[in-house]
Design a protein around this motif. Structure first.
Motif, PDB file in Angstrom:
ATOM      1  N   ILE A  20      28.150 -48.029 -16.610  1.00 27.20           N
ATOM      2  CA  ILE A  20      26.663 -48.193 -18.052  1.00 27.20           C
ATOM      3  C   ILE A  20      25.971 -46.690 -17.525  1.00 27.20           C
ATOM      4  CG2 ILE A  20      25.045 -49.484 -19.057  1.00 27.20           C
ATOM      5  CD1 ILE A  20      28.030 -50.240 -18.769  1.00 27.20           C
ATOM      6  N   GLY A  21      26.140 -46.351 -16.776  1.00 25.68           N
ATOM      7  CA  GLY A  21      24.604 -45.485 -16.361  1.00 25.68           C
ATOM      8  C   GLY A  21      24.054 -45.340 -14.867  1.00 25.68           C
ATOM      9  N   THR A  22      23.066 -44.118 -15.209  1.00 29.29           N
ATOM     10  CA  THR A  22      22.396 -44.224 -13.843  1.00 29.29           C
ATOM     11  C   THR A  22      20.823 -44.118 -14.441  1.00 29.29           C
ATOM     12  OG1 THR A  22      23.775 -42.318 -13.089  1.00 29.29           O
ATOM     13  CG2 THR A  22      21.710 -42.198 -11.869  1.00 29.29           C
ATOM     14  N   VAL A  23      20.306 -45.279 -13.713  1.00 28.85           N
ATOM     15  CA  VAL A  23      18.731 -45.367 -13.739  1.00 28.85           C
ATOM     16  C   VAL A  23      17.959 -44.673 -13.263  1.00 28.85           C
ATOM     17  CG1 VAL A  23      17.044 -47.080 -13.075  1.00 28.85           C
ATOM     18  CG2 VAL A  23      19.715 -47.611 -13.700  1.00 28.85           C
ATOM     19  N   LYS A  24      17.445 -44.111 -13.487  1.00 32.52           N
ATOM     20  CA  LYS A  24      15.922 -42.832 -13.213  1.00 32.52           C
ATOM     21  C   LYS A  24      14.418 -43.298 -13.111  1.00 32.52           C
ATOM     22  CE  LYS A  24      19.189 -39.791 -11.683  1.00 32.52           C
ATOM     23  NZ  LYS A  24      19.338 -39.606 -10.015  1.00 32.52           N
ATOM     24  N   GLY A  25      14.513 -44.076 -12.899  1.00 29.43           N
ATOM     25  CA  GLY A  25      12.712 -44.772 -13.040  1.00 29.43           C
ATOM     26  C   GLY A  25      12.727 -45.591 -13.508  1.00 29.43           C
ATOM     27  N   LYS A  26      12.510 -45.634 -14.947  1.00 29.68           N
ATOM     28  CA  LYS A  26      12.030 -47.218 -16.125  1.00 29.68           C
ATOM     29  C   LYS A  26      13.196 -46.450 -16.576  1.00 29.68           C
ATOM     30  CE  LYS A  26       7.652 -48.749 -15.337  1.00 29.68           C
ATOM     31  NZ  LYS A  26       6.586 -49.119 -15.467  1.00 29.68           N
ATOM     32  N   ASP A  27      14.460 -45.588 -16.893  1.00 28.74           N
ATOM     33  CA  ASP A  27      15.374 -44.844 -17.903  1.00 28.74           C
ATOM     34  C   ASP A  27      16.705 -44.815 -17.278  1.00 28.74           C
ATOM     35  OD1 ASP A  27      13.114 -44.386 -19.835  1.00 28.74           O
ATOM     36  OD2 ASP A  27      13.024 -42.682 -18.580  1.00 28.74           O
ATOM     37  N   LEU A  28      17.772 -45.486 -18.410  1.00 27.54           N
ATOM     38  CA  LEU A  28      18.766 -45.038 -18.733  1.00 27.54           C
ATOM     39  C   LEU A  28      19.204 -44.032 -18.958  1.00 27.54           C
ATOM     40  CD1 LEU A  28      21.562 -46.716 -16.986  1.00 27.54           C
ATOM     41  CD2 LEU A  28      21.542 -47.792 -19.531  1.00 27.54           C
ATOM     42  N   ILE A  29      20.071 -43.000 -17.988  1.00 30.75           N
ATOM     43  CA  ILE A  29      20.662 -41.859 -18.153  1.00 30.75           C
ATOM     44  C   ILE A  29      22.807 -42.504 -18.958  1.00 30.75           C
ATOM     45  CG2 ILE A  29      22.027 -39.747 -17.912  1.00 30.75           C
ATOM     46  CD1 ILE A  29      19.454 -38.873 -15.582  1.00 30.75           C
ATOM     47  N   PRO A  30      22.492 -42.492 -19.743  1.00 30.67           N
ATOM     48  CA  PRO A  30      24.355 -43.662 -20.074  1.00 30.67           C
ATOM     49  C   PRO A  30      25.051 -42.757 -20.417  1.00 30.67           C
ATOM     50  CG  PRO A  30      22.825 -42.714 -22.159  1.00 30.67           C
ATOM     51  CD  PRO A  30      21.869 -42.893 -21.309  1.00 30.67           C
ATOM     52  N   HIS A  31      26.292 -43.728 -19.611  1.00 29.94           N
ATOM     53  CA  HIS A  31      27.693 -42.918 -18.947  1.00 29.94           C
ATOM     54  C   HIS A  31      28.380 -42.760 -20.207  1.00 29.94           C
ATOM     55  CE1 HIS A  31      31.102 -42.005 -16.549  1.00 29.94           C
ATOM     56  NE2 HIS A  31      30.484 -41.994 -16.256  1.00 29.94           N
ATOM     57  N   HIS A  32      29.392 -41.509 -20.099  1.00 25.88           N
ATOM     58  CA  HIS A  32      30.312 -41.207 -20.808  1.00 25.88           C
ATOM     59  C   HIS A  32      31.205 -42.518 -21.396  1.00 25.88           C
ATOM     60  CE1 HIS A  32      32.674 -39.189 -23.587  1.00 25.88           C
ATOM     61  NE2 HIS A  32      33.717 -39.245 -23.360  1.00 25.88           N
ATOM     62  N   GLU A  33      31.388 -43.516 -20.217  1.00 27.22           N
ATOM     63  CA  GLU A  33      32.366 -44.435 -20.136  1.00 27.22           C
ATOM     64  C   GLU A  33      31.580 -45.541 -21.056  1.00 27.22           C
ATOM     65  OE1 GLU A  33      33.776 -46.294 -17.016  1.00 27.22           O
ATOM     66  OE2 GLU A  33      34.205 -44.468 -15.745  1.00 27.22           O
ATOM     67  N   LEU A  34      31.258 -45.769 -21.541  1.00 29.12           N
ATOM     68  CA  LEU A  34      29.629 -47.147 -22.236  1.00 29.12           C
ATOM     69  C   LEU A  34      30.236 -46.248 -23.011  1.00 29.12           C
ATOM     70  CD1 LEU A  34      27.658 -49.871 -22.681  1.00 29.12           C
ATOM     71  CD2 LEU A  34      26.029 -47.745 -22.019  1.00 29.12           C
ATOM     72  N   ALA A  35      30.416 -45.090 -23.962  1.00 26.46           N
ATOM     73  CA  ALA A  35      30.382 -44.728 -25.088  1.00 26.46           C
ATOM     74  C   ALA A  35      31.790 -45.207 -25.726  1.00 26.46           C
ATOM     75  CB  ALA A  35      29.475 -43.233 -25.129  1.00 26.46           C
ATOM     76  N   LEU A  36      32.449 -44.785 -24.558  1.00 25.72           N
ATOM     77  CA  LEU A  36      33.642 -45.154 -25.774  1.00 25.72           C
ATOM     78  C   LEU A  36      34.494 -46.594 -25.176  1.00 25.72           C
ATOM     79  CD1 LEU A  36      35.562 -42.266 -24.057  1.00 25.72           C
ATOM     80  CD2 LEU A  36      34.438 -41.987 -26.265  1.00 25.72           C
ATOM     81  N   SER A  37      33.331 -47.325 -24.626  1.00 22.85           N
ATOM     82  CA  SER A  37      33.890 -49.095 -24.844  1.00 22.85           C
ATOM     83  C   SER A  37      33.226 -49.922 -25.549  1.00 22.85           C
ATOM     84  CB  SER A  37      33.237 -50.010 -23.356  1.00 22.85           C
ATOM     85  OG  SER A  37      31.992 -49.866 -23.778  1.00 22.85           O
ATOM     86  N   HIS A  38      33.982 -50.558 -25.388  1.00 25.27           N
ATOM     87  CA  HIS A  38      33.541 -51.714 -26.230  1.00 25.27           C
ATOM     88  C   HIS A  38      32.192 -52.545 -25.919  1.00 25.27           C
ATOM     89  CE1 HIS A  38      36.172 -53.747 -24.187  1.00 25.27           C
ATOM     90  NE2 HIS A  38      35.243 -55.429 -24.809  1.00 25.27           N
ATOM     91  N   LEU A  39      31.393 -52.628 -25.030  1.00 24.92           N
ATOM     92  CA  LEU A  39      30.089 -52.862 -24.364  1.00 24.92           C
ATOM     93  C   LEU A  39      29.253 -52.599 -25.187  1.00 24.92           C
ATOM     94  CD1 LEU A  39      32.821 -53.217 -22.124  1.00 24.92           C
ATOM     95  CD2 LEU A  39      30.431 -53.213 -20.272  1.00 24.92           C
ATOM     96  N   LEU A  40      29.304 -51.435 -26.121  1.00 26.75           N
ATOM     97  CA  LEU A  40      28.109 -51.077 -26.153  1.00 26.75           C
ATOM     98  C   LEU A  40      27.842 -51.908 -27.728  1.00 26.75           C
ATOM     99  CD1 LEU A  40      26.660 -47.818 -26.306  1.00 26.75           C
ATOM    100  CD2 LEU A  40      27.502 -47.146 -28.024  1.00 26.75           C
ATOM    101  N   SER A  41      25.920 -51.182 -27.347  1.00 23.29           N
ATOM    102  CA  SER A  41      25.207 -52.787 -28.648  1.00 23.29           C
ATOM    103  C   SER A  41      25.101 -51.654 -29.982  1.00 23.29           C
ATOM    104  CB  SER A  41      23.824 -52.348 -27.944  1.00 23.29           C
ATOM    105  OG  SER A  41      22.891 -52.984 -29.286  1.00 23.29           O
ATOM    106  N   ASN A  42      25.483 -52.560 -30.464  1.00 19.77           N
ATOM    107  CA  ASN A  42      25.642 -51.860 -32.023  1.00 19.77           C
ATOM    108  C   ASN A  42      24.455 -51.235 -32.637  1.00 19.77           C
ATOM    109  OD1 ASN A  42      27.608 -52.768 -32.666  1.00 19.77           O
ATOM    110  ND2 ASN A  42      27.174 -54.998 -33.142  1.00 19.77           N
ATOM    111  N   ASP A  43      23.225 -52.067 -31.994  1.00 13.52           N
ATOM    112  CA  ASP A  43      21.407 -51.114 -32.037  1.00 13.52           C
ATOM    113  C   ASP A  43      21.296 -50.086 -31.492  1.00 13.52           C
ATOM    114  OD1 ASP A  43      21.145 -53.479 -32.829  1.00 13.52           O
ATOM    115  OD2 ASP A  43      20.137 -54.168 -31.327  1.00 13.52           O
ATOM    116  N   ILE A  44      22.147 -49.164 -31.139  1.00 12.88           N
ATOM    117  CA  ILE A  44      22.287 -47.636 -30.974  1.00 12.88           C
ATOM    118  C   ILE A  44      22.342 -46.953 -32.252  1.00 12.88           C
ATOM    119  CG2 ILE A  44      22.862 -46.880 -28.799  1.00 12.88           C
ATOM    120  CD1 ILE A  44      22.132 -47.852 -27.320  1.00 12.88           C
TER     121      ILE A  44
END
Length: 455
Positions: free
Chosen positions: A370-394
């Motif tokens: 999914i990504g790496t959490v830095k503080g209160k933010d997520l740096i999303p991972h490339h795998e998430l972008a290519l998966s069907h898990l990704l929210s439609n709100d992005i």
């Protein structure tokens, strides 16, 4: 491309079921190679503007023949996992899976033993969306490509391992389905790999046959009673094909399984000499595809069963889960764990299987990063972008082909009116990866080691 086949090789094929010397040699000397792809059912079907689709592979509904070989490297949707370039004959695995599970529940646990670069694993992932699939590759240098192709396919029910076949002895009676596309002498791919012709020898065939027997000896014990074994090679040699089928029956008393095929497909049905096991031969002078052999067996004998590990997958703290949640759809279906600073989403329904494989084998990829959490933010991972898990709100932006290729080369992009923040780059409605839109620039987050280097 004209090829000269060794006379010793031609002589070795004499008398094989379906072998016709003149037609066989002619197709190697004169016929152009066949190009085929298999579509990803979880992603939009790519437009045919840049993909010259001719017709459907008859034994695989998602398979397509192409009238010409395009530059896959320069097709953005290829990088987005919209399709997999796969040899048509090997897609017959799809037909076998559909046949053997036509009147019964699909397999719970599946092993693709010799998986790299990922053709059969992605096929199994598409054909068996409700199964837990272990995609194994013994050669370390090939595991990276296997993991990359699984990531592009976007599956959340495939785990990638790097183990020798003997390691599967620790999982007796565990798998409902095993696919063993065994290392072989490679004669079925002579049209695609001319260099392989010079490497062929009867001694190499014998060595491959012994290797296949070792692999099967090490792994058949992990097939549960009632489970199926699909065995295949890209070799024409009877020593690696029908004789291995007879050896499987003599050694392990597995039951051969006959598969219904359409006569118009021109696949040659063959019967082994000793135990009348049915196999299927693909000849390039008869089918639109390369040389291939495949057979199916059922384990009808009682076997010891592995009962698994019942420990839980360690979940990430609630703070991390709350940061990740807006990026996922169906969030409640997933276990969220933090592994080496990368947040991973795994299906809850496979928690016991994930724990078992993680405790038993060398896991190289599990779930979706999914990504790496830095503080209160997520740096999303490339795998998430290519998966069907990704929210439609992005937020997402569809790129023109020129900009899509710039993105895939990890070059700079310029946008004036896009919403600031994390944004998905798309081409033809197929996700390619992440960019971050800032007030004065756009940061390209395409993985550096995946970027297109070709001009």
């Amino acid at each position: 491309m004209q090829q000269v086949l060794p006379q010793s090789f031609i002589d070795s094929l004499a008398g094989l079921p379906g072998f016709e010397k003149d037609k066989f040699t002619d197709v190697h000397e004169n016929t152009e190679q066949v190009t085929s792809i298999r579509l990803n059912p979880l992603k939009p079907t790519p437009a045919t503007n840049d993909l010259p689709v001719a017709n459907t592979v008859p034994w695989c509904g998602s398979g397509r023949y192409l009238s010409a070989r395009p530059s896959f490297t320069l097709d953005p949707v290829f990088h987005g996992g919209a399709y997999y370039a796969q040899e048509a004959s090997s897609m017959f695995v799809d037909h076998i899976v559909k046949e053997i599970y036509r009147n019964q529940a699909p397999p719970k646990r599946v092993l693709d033993l010799c998986a790299a670069p990922g053709g059969k694993s992605t096929l199994l992932a598409a054909a068996l969306p409700g199964s837990f699939i272990v995609s194994n590759e013994v050669i370390k240098t090939r595991v990276g490509m296997l993991s990359e192709n699984i990531s592009k396919w976007g599956s959340d029910h495939v785990i990638v391992t790097n183990n020798d076949p003997k390691d599967f002895k620790k999982l007796p009676g565990y798998f409902d389905l095993m696919v063993v596309d065994a290392p072989c002498s490679g004669s079925g791919l002579f049209r695609k790999d001319v260099a392989a012709i010079n490497e062929w020898s009867e001694a190499n065939v014998e060595m491959c046959s012994l290797r296949q027997q070792r692999i099967l000896t090490d792994t058949i014990g992990s097939l549960k009673e009632g489970g199926f074994l699909i065995y295949s090679t890209c070799s024409y040699s009877m020593q690696e094909d029908e004789e291995i089928c007879d050896w499987i029956i003599n050694q392990f008393q597995l039951q051969p399984v006959k598969i219904n095929i359409d006569p118009s497909w021109a696949i040659v049905e063959t019967i082994s000499k000793k135990n009348a096991a049915t196999g299927y031969r693909f000849y390039p002078d008869k089918v639109q595809g390369e040389g291939f052999f495949i057979a199916c067996f059922r384990q009808t004998n009682p076997v010891d069963n592995f009962y698994g590990y019942h420990n839980k997958v360690a979940v990430a703290p609630k703070q991390i889960q709350s940061i990740v949640k807006p990026f996922l759809k169906n969030f409640d279906d997933y276990l969220i764990s933090d592994q080496k600073e990368i947040v991973i989403a795994s299906l809850k329904k496979w928690e016991e299987e994930i724990a078992t494989i993680s405790n038993t084998l060398n896991v190289r990829k599990s779930g979706v990063a999914i990504g790496t959490v830095k503080g209160k933010d997520l740096i999303p991972h490339h795998e998430l972008a290519l998966s069907h898990l990704l929210s439609n709100d992005i937020p997402a932006v569809n790129l023109a082909k020129e900009d899509a290729l710039k993105y895939l080369r990890r070059q700079d992009l310029v946008f004036e009116n896009e919403k600031k923040g994390w944004t998905i780059c798309r081409f033809g409605d197929i996700n390619l990866g992440w960019m971050k839109v800032l007030p004065n620039r756009v940061n390209n987050y395409y993985p550096p080691n995946w970027r297109i280097l070709k001009a």
